[in-house]
Design an enzyme around this catalytic site. Structure first.
Site, PDB file in Angstrom:
ATOM      1  N   TRP A  87       0.834  -1.205   0.000  1.00 50.23           N
ATOM      2  CA  TRP A  87       0.000   0.000   0.000  1.00 50.23           C
ATOM      3  C   TRP A  87       0.865   1.250   0.000  1.00 50.23           C
ATOM      4  CZ3 TRP A  87      -4.113  -1.593  -1.914  1.00 50.23           C
ATOM      5  CH2 TRP A  87      -4.697  -2.794  -1.520  1.00 50.23           C
ATOM      6  N   ASP A 107      -1.656   6.846   5.781  1.00 48.09           N
ATOM      7  CA  ASP A 107      -2.681   5.874   5.420  1.00 48.09           C
ATOM      8  C   ASP A 107      -2.881   4.991   6.649  1.00 48.09           C
ATOM      9  OD1 ASP A 107      -4.171   3.734   4.568  1.00 48.09           O
ATOM     10  OD2 ASP A 107      -2.906   3.224   2.854  1.00 48.09           O
ATOM     11  N   LYS A 145     -11.714  -2.121   6.969  1.00 48.60           N
ATOM     12  CA  LYS A 145     -10.979  -2.922   7.948  1.00 48.60           C
ATOM     13  C   LYS A 145     -11.494  -2.669   9.366  1.00 48.60           C
ATOM     14  CE  LYS A 145      -8.077  -3.463   4.387  1.00 48.60           C
ATOM     15  NZ  LYS A 145      -7.454  -2.583   3.389  1.00 48.60           N
TER      16      LYS A 145
HETATM   17  C1  PLP Z   1      -6.854  -2.210   2.245  1.00 45.91           C
HETATM   18  C2  PLP Z   1      -5.883  -1.122   2.233  1.00 45.91           C
HETATM   19  C3  PLP Z   1      -5.829  -0.179   1.194  1.00 45.91           C
HETATM   20  C4  PLP Z   1      -6.701  -0.258  -0.032  1.00 45.91           C
HETATM   21  O1  PLP Z   1      -7.968   0.211   0.206  1.00 45.91           O
HETATM   22  P1  PLP Z   1      -9.034   0.328  -0.968  1.00 45.91           P
HETATM   23  O2  PLP Z   1     -10.282   0.656  -0.226  1.00 45.91           O
HETATM   24  O3  PLP Z   1      -9.090  -1.014  -1.647  1.00 45.91           O
HETATM   25  O4  PLP Z   1      -8.604   1.387  -1.879  1.00 45.91           O
HETATM   26  C5  PLP Z   1      -4.923   0.854   1.304  1.00 45.91           C
HETATM   27  N1  PLP Z   1      -4.089   0.949   2.354  1.00 45.91           N
HETATM   28  C6  PLP Z   1      -4.114   0.053   3.364  1.00 45.91           C
HETATM   29  C7  PLP Z   1      -3.173   0.215   4.533  1.00 45.91           C
HETATM   30  C8  PLP Z   1      -5.004  -1.003   3.334  1.00 45.91           C
HETATM   31  O5  PLP Z   1      -5.010  -1.897   4.338  1.00 45.91           O
END
Ligand code: PLP
Length: 384
Positions: A118, A189, A213
């Site tokens: 990511w 993020d 999540k």
């Molecule tokens: C799952 C995840 C993403 C991707 O998220 P999307 O909703 O599929 O764009 C980005 N960063 C992290 C840390 C993630 O766990």
């Protein structure tokens, strides 16, 4: 046997008959009380004779849903008035380009840490707008750790410093915050660890988190941003790409994902209910304590054995995604297959890391971690 904190028994998630222990990395498991409440509110919310899916995003019922979600978020994370709480669409992945589009001026550099998939996805989008400098990376060692201060080298004058707080695939998590040289600020993020432990938002300029999540349904993103950081984009952008337009229009410049925001609101209320653990601290501190107990159960099972190998450096281990493997790929496959038969679902590791991954987000019950640790011991006894 670990000593369990029974103070959390009332609010802790439980598994009802007919449901599985869902170790999926995302979308992940949600608390039963939230799902039941959503079922009712889809039929009729606030006694209006209409469900949440049917209400106008400019009507009174939705006004209340949105106002409560923002207020609950502010209370849960102690977010001060000079920060906006926003909701956007397009998942965390959309933020990979919205961040540099809005915040990185032409010709300037942003510092990024490469700690996994990511993080590197975010890095790949920067060149559309400006320059990227990788301030630290663990790619060489298959993302098994968070770069140490000694392994970090910032650029001269970065506009901002980006890091992926919890690396969902590798199973590592930042336990400290990176430095911010000069006038730079932090962007994170936090998709896979948001509100899993206390955080001081005032240490960051912008935090984004895809909901699936720890917060609710896929597609919707929570953004917490300092007002001066998003006040004006650094370049001319279409309205749908601008944080300031999102903020000025209360996250409803166009029709927002109303159900996603509603469900995030319900998750925030569920998290706030952790305030009431007898004799304990605030909600996030309680949630962290529960998450630590859960993760420890599985990490202890890994550490007590010569059969299982943890994928992440112990000092950087994630509380949310526990990554490990057996001595062989064949046994990994067998492990996942047999675990599934025992009602332990979604343990297959990401193809980049292999092995197993137990994702144990806030809504995941402690009993599931105990069941997994028990299964691990039995599997080792039969195959070790
Ligand atoms: C799952 C995840 C993403 C991707 O998220 P999307 O909703 O599929 O764009 C980005 N960063 C992290 C840390 C993630 O766990």
């Amino acid at each position: 046997m670990t000593t369990m904190d029974t103070a959390f028994d009332r609010m802790a998630p439980k598994l009802s008959p007919g449901r599985l222990f869902n170790f999926s990395a995302g979308p992940g498991t949600l608390p039963e009380s939230v799902l039941r409440r959503a079922q009712e509110d889809i039929w009729d919310i606030f006694g209006t004779g209409m469900g949440i899916l049917e209400h106008s995003h400019r009507g009174k019922a939705y006004d209340r849903v949105l106002a409560e979600a923002i207020a609950d978020c502010r209370r849960l994370a102690n977010i001060p008035d000079d920060y906006e709480v926003l909701f956007a669409q397009g998942g965390a992945t959309t933020q990979c380009w919205m961040v540099p589009a809005n915040l990185l001026p032409d010709g300037r550099t942003a510092d990024y840490f490469n700690t996994g998939k990511w993080a590197s996805d975010a890095i790949e989008e920067v060149h559309h707008y400006g320059k990227v400098h990788v301030a630290g990376s663990s790619k060489e060692t298959r993302y098994d750790h968070i770069p140490t201060p000694e392994e970090t080298k910032h650029s001269e004058d970065p506009a901002y410093v980006h890091f992926c707080w919890n690396n969902t695939i590798a199973g590592t998590e930042w336990q400290r915050l990176p430095d911010t040289p000069g006038k730079s600020f932090l962007v994170s993020d936090a998709s896979s660890n948001i509100f899993s432990r206390p955080l001081d938002v005032t240490k960051l300029g912008l935090i984004y988190a895809g909901a699936q999540k720890n917060l609710g349904p896929a597609g919707t993103v929570l953004i917490i941003a300092r007002k001066d950081v998003i006040e004006k984009p650094v370049r001319d952008l279409p309205k749908m790409q601008r944080y300031d337009v999102l903020a000025q229009n209360e996250s409803r410049y166009n029709t927002p994902p109303t159900f996603g925001i509603y469900l995030i609101g319900q998750m925030l209320k569920w998290k706030l209910s952790w305030e009431s653990a007898p004799g304990k601290g605030d909600a996030l501190a309680n949630i962290e304590r529960y998450n630590r107990e859960k993760a420890k159960i599985i990490y202890d099972a890994i550490d007590a054995s010569d059969f299982y190998i943890g994928a992440a450096r112990p000092s950087d281990r994630s509380l949310m995604n526990v990554t490990f493997r057996t001595p062989s790929e064949e046994l990994d496959k067998l492990f996942v297959k047999q675990a599934e038969k025992e009602g332990l679902d979604g343990l297959k590791g990401h193809r980049m890391v292999g092995g197993m991954r137990a994702s144990i987000y806030n809504s995941f019950p402690r009993e599931g971690c105990e069941a997994l640790a028990q299964f691990m011991r039995e599997f080792e006894r039969k195959n070790g």
